[in-house]
Design a protein around this motif. Structure first.
Motif, PDB file in Angstrom:
ATOM      1  N   ILE A  35     -10.113  10.622   5.935  1.00  0.00           N
ATOM      2  CA  ILE A  35     -10.556   9.444   6.814  1.00  0.00           C
ATOM      3  C   ILE A  35      -9.037   8.826   6.907  1.00  0.00           C
ATOM      4  CG2 ILE A  35     -11.769   7.396   6.871  1.00  0.00           C
ATOM      5  CD1 ILE A  35     -13.511  10.028   7.093  1.00  0.00           C
ATOM      6  N   LEU A  36      -8.396   8.568   5.815  1.00  0.00           N
ATOM      7  CA  LEU A  36      -6.982   7.950   5.926  1.00  0.00           C
ATOM      8  C   LEU A  36      -6.162   8.919   5.271  1.00  0.00           C
ATOM      9  CD1 LEU A  36      -7.820   4.316   4.603  1.00  0.00           C
ATOM     10  CD2 LEU A  36      -7.618   5.123   6.925  1.00  0.00           C
ATOM     11  N   ARG A  37      -4.689   9.154   5.674  1.00  0.00           N
ATOM     12  CA  ARG A  37      -3.924   9.957   5.416  1.00  0.00           C
ATOM     13  C   ARG A  37      -2.576   9.207   5.346  1.00  0.00           C
ATOM     14  NH1 ARG A  37      -5.217  14.915   8.853  1.00  0.00           N
ATOM     15  NH2 ARG A  37      -7.009  14.258  10.117  1.00  0.00           N
ATOM     16  N   ASP A  38      -1.931   9.306   3.865  1.00  0.00           N
ATOM     17  CA  ASP A  38      -0.827   8.876   3.537  1.00  0.00           C
ATOM     18  C   ASP A  38      -0.457   7.605   4.252  1.00  0.00           C
ATOM     19  OD1 ASP A  38       1.381   9.207   1.927  1.00  0.00           O
ATOM     20  OD2 ASP A  38       2.476   9.844   3.578  1.00  0.00           O
ATOM     21  N   ILE A  39      -1.150   6.487   3.927  1.00  0.00           N
ATOM     22  CA  ILE A  39      -0.977   5.339   4.724  1.00  0.00           C
ATOM     23  C   ILE A  39       0.083   4.331   3.760  1.00  0.00           C
ATOM     24  CG2 ILE A  39      -1.826   2.866   5.187  1.00  0.00           C
ATOM     25  CD1 ILE A  39      -2.955   4.792   6.854  1.00  0.00           C
ATOM     26  N   ASN A  40       1.017   3.962   4.054  1.00  0.00           N
ATOM     27  CA  ASN A  40       2.166   3.131   3.614  1.00  0.00           C
ATOM     28  C   ASN A  40       2.223   1.794   4.589  1.00  0.00           C
ATOM     29  OD1 ASN A  40       3.240   4.684   1.310  1.00  0.00           O
ATOM     30  ND2 ASN A  40       3.283   6.210   3.137  1.00  0.00           N
ATOM     31  N   LEU A  41       1.986   0.698   3.758  1.00  0.00           N
ATOM     32  CA  LEU A  41       2.147  -0.465   4.592  1.00  0.00           C
ATOM     33  C   LEU A  41       2.515  -1.724   3.514  1.00  0.00           C
ATOM     34  CD1 LEU A  41       0.964  -1.076   7.590  1.00  0.00           C
ATOM     35  CD2 LEU A  41      -0.998  -1.655   6.691  1.00  0.00           C
ATOM     36  N   ILE A  78       0.838  -1.226   0.070  1.00  0.00           N
ATOM     37  CA  ILE A  78       0.027   0.059  -0.182  1.00  0.00           C
ATOM     38  C   ILE A  78       0.728   1.382   0.019  1.00  0.00           C
ATOM     39  CG2 ILE A  78      -1.881   1.410   1.107  1.00  0.00           C
ATOM     40  CD1 ILE A  78      -2.845  -1.185   2.214  1.00  0.00           C
ATOM     41  N   ARG A  79       0.712   2.086  -0.983  1.00  0.00           N
ATOM     42  CA  ARG A  79       1.515   3.265  -1.064  1.00  0.00           C
ATOM     43  C   ARG A  79       0.694   4.550  -1.068  1.00  0.00           C
ATOM     44  NH1 ARG A  79       4.706   0.930   0.767  1.00  0.00           N
ATOM     45  NH2 ARG A  79       6.406  -0.148  -0.096  1.00  0.00           N
ATOM     46  N   SER A  80       0.917   5.311  -0.240  1.00  0.00           N
ATOM     47  CA  SER A  80       0.370   6.735  -0.276  1.00  0.00           C
ATOM     48  C   SER A  80      -1.089   6.712  -0.171  1.00  0.00           C
ATOM     49  CB  SER A  80       1.048   7.652  -1.215  1.00  0.00           C
ATOM     50  OG  SER A  80       2.590   7.723  -1.123  1.00  0.00           O
ATOM     51  N   LEU A  81      -1.821   5.893   0.461  1.00  0.00           N
ATOM     52  CA  LEU A  81      -3.067   5.827   0.386  1.00  0.00           C
ATOM     53  C   LEU A  81      -4.023   7.158   1.030  1.00  0.00           C
ATOM     54  CD1 LEU A  81      -5.029   3.453  -0.984  1.00  0.00           C
ATOM     55  CD2 LEU A  81      -5.366   3.099   1.404  1.00  0.00           C
ATOM     56  N   LYS A  82      -4.886   7.532   0.524  1.00  0.00           N
ATOM     57  CA  LYS A  82      -5.528   8.639   1.067  1.00  0.00           C
ATOM     58  C   LYS A  82      -7.089   8.289   0.724  1.00  0.00           C
ATOM     59  CE  LYS A  82      -2.113  12.074   0.611  1.00  0.00           C
ATOM     60  NZ  LYS A  82      -1.635  13.113  -0.314  1.00  0.00           N
TER      61      LYS A  82
END
Lengths: 275, 296
Positions: B19-25, B7-11
């Protein structure tokens, strides 16, 4: 895709609320037969030496626009209108959407399941009305003279006239197919809107409001009368002072265009929808 | 280990609210990742974006083997009440046509349900429904499992069974993401934990790490606690909720015996002291502190 359609249909039809189909169709059939028998007893009909048979009970029930509008059509809408909302509320949509290759496949299966449910519903209703009619009217293999050659005063009331020699089984089969198609298209309107509205109490109000309005604003504006199925499909056999009948092919085209437009609208909404 | 999810830079922004800010996983084969966070932190939204139920506003979700599908276990059981458990799974399996009857039966047996049970799901207990939901998630043998509060409604035996099942699936290379509020269960089940707060991953904790310098300590009274804070320094002592003695986690490289040797002469009455594993509760509290009386 076939698996998905099958699953959606099973989910839509195998519910306790479908038991309402039996009393609803039985009730409208009884009301119609009561109405017809009242006329049969009337001296005017006696005077014309007309008699009724089972097909008057069957056709009369489906062609009575009040019963059709406020019982048959509304009940079907009630049965299928939560197709999308129920899935969202129960998280079922998460399980199914996750298994589809794309969202359009899911929406197509939903639409197809509404049509299949419409066919099952109409077929079931026809069978119920047939057997209820059998309780009071004699069985014959052809339409009665009342249906093929009604008294002139009756025509002005806005009833049906079936061409002599018409096979009642073929006629009823066509009626089932067309009615299923038309009520499914009508039910698709709230189902499509439910993609946005998502309020279980609000969505069924849309068709109900539509029917009330179209009843009181009755006119020749056919686009407003999508619900008056018999006037569309059997316009050739139907005489009315209030609505201009359409030919079979034009009515099919009209409903098909509405159906296709609803599929595209649903697909567009779906591409922007979060579940 | 091969990465099965990236998961890259998910918003995700809904009505201008992030709701989601810059998720990297990332998630590797055979890894069990825990997602913890306060209510409304964005855990379920993240799982739904991964599974495709929700579209992301920006960023990407890459699956190494999208054709193997994703198994999903929603927080509340979504089943057709008038059908039996087996019929429910049959219907769901008919979409992909990957799981045949034999596989459906196996999945039901794996979660402790009898495939021959004809009882309608509407009459199932919550625990049985949850087991059935788990069966539908695993029946098509996906390489990625997303479980939202999987212990909901399960009795203690069910929770132990679930833990063992997840370990077995992980050993077969299945990547698993679990969103849960039960920190203890997450500690027992997961290899790694991501703490989500206010739509961001505020911390990732490797629960398998051996480089720990934590000591759990409880003292007799509040005044002993104050002395302990002075001795350790405020930054090295995190308080833990306690119903009797003041309790906390001391971050120290000193051995426990040495800590004892220093605290006793200082007049601090110690009730208990032991080397602690990573304390998820403490980390979670630290990451989800209240700000102005509300969750951050």
């Amino acid at each position: 895709m076939i698996g998905l359609w099958w699953m959606e249909t099973i989910k839509l039809v195998f519910r306790k609320r479908w038991l309402a189909v039996f009393p609803a169709f039985a009730l409208v059939a009884f009301l119609n037969i009561d109405y017809l028998l009242g006329y049969q007893l009337n001296y005017q009909i006696q005077n014309y030496h007309l008699h009724l048979n089972i097909w008057d009970g069957v056709i009369g029930t489906f062609f009575n626009y009040l019963y059709f509008r406020f019982v048959i059509l509304l009940l079907f809408v009630f049965l299928v209108t939560d197709s999308v909302i129920g899935d969202i509320a129960s998280n079922w949509v998460w399980l199914t959407l996750n298994r589809c290759s794309n969202r359009y496949q899911w929406w197509t299966a939903k639409v197809a399941s509404v049509f299949t449910a419409g066919l099952i519903y109409t077929l079931l209703g026809m069978v119920i009305v047939f057997f209820v009619s059998l309780l009071s009217l004699p069985y014959e293999t052809s339409f009665s003279r009342f249906a093929t050659n009604p008294p002139s005063f009756f025509i002005t009331l806005g009833t049906y006239v079936i061409p002599p020699g018409t096979n009642p089984f073929v006629f009823c089969a066509k009626l089932v197919l067309y009615t299923a198609f038309a009520i499914s298209i009508f039910a698709l309107i709230p189902v499509t809107l439910s993609l946005i509205l998502r309020k279980a109490y609000l969505v069924p109000m849309i068709p109900f409001g539509w029917l009330i309005l179209s009843h009181f604003l009755n006119s020749n504006r056919t686009y407003f009368q999508i619900d008056i199925v018999p006037r569309l499909v059997y316009g050739a056999y139907f005489y009315s002072q209030v609505a201009r009948p359409l030919s079979f092919s034009i009515s099919l085209l009209y409903l098909s265009i509405v159906g296709i437009a609803l599929w595209f609208l649903g697909a567009y909404i779906l591409s922007r929808t979060d579940f | 280990m091969k990465e099965i999810l990236k998961i890259r830079s998910l918003k995700k922004i809904v009505r201008r609210k992030p709701i989601l800010r810059d998720i990297n996983l990332t998630l590797s084969e055979g890894e069990i990742l825990g997602l913890i966070g306060p209510n409304g932190a964005g855990k379920t939204t993240l799982l739904k974006i991964i599974s495709g139920s929700i579209t992301a506003t920006a960023g990407s979700v890459q699956l190494a083997e999208p054709e193997s599908g994703i198994g999903v276990l929603p927080e509340t059981p979504a089943l057709l009440p008038s059908l039996s458990g087996f019929q429910n799974l049959q219907l769901l399996a008919s979409i992909r046509r990957k799981a045949r009857e034999q596989e459906i039966r196996e999945a039901m047996k794996t979660v402790g349900l009898d495939p021959a049970n004809r009882k309608a799901v509407g009459n199932y207990s919550l625990g049985m429904k949850q087991r059935l939901m788990l069966a539908q998630a695993i029946m098509e043998k996906p390489k990625l499992l997303l479980l939202d509060e999987p212990t909901n409604g399960l009795d203690p035996l069910g929770i132990i069974d679930l833990r063992q099942l997840l370990f077995r699936l992980a050993s077969q290379g299945v990547g698993i993401i679990i969103a849960s509020h039960l920190l203890h269960e997450i500690e027992l089940m997961c290899h790694r934990v991501a703490i989500i707060s206010n739509g961001s991953i505020v911390r990732e904790v490797n629960l398998q790490s051996s480089e720990q310098h934590l000591i759990e300590i409880s003292v007799n009274s509040r005044s002993d606690w104050d002395k302990l804070v002075r001795w350790a320094g405020k930054d090295n002592l995190r308080p833990l909720p306690s119903k009797d003695f003041p309790r906390g986690i001391l971050n120290s490289e000193l051995p426990v015996s040495r800590v004892l040797a220093e605290l006793l002469p200082a007049g601090i009455a110690i009730e208990s002291i032991q080397r602690a594993a990573i304390n998820l509760e403490a980390i979670f509290l630290e990451c989800s502190q209240l700000k102005d009386g509300v969750y951050r």
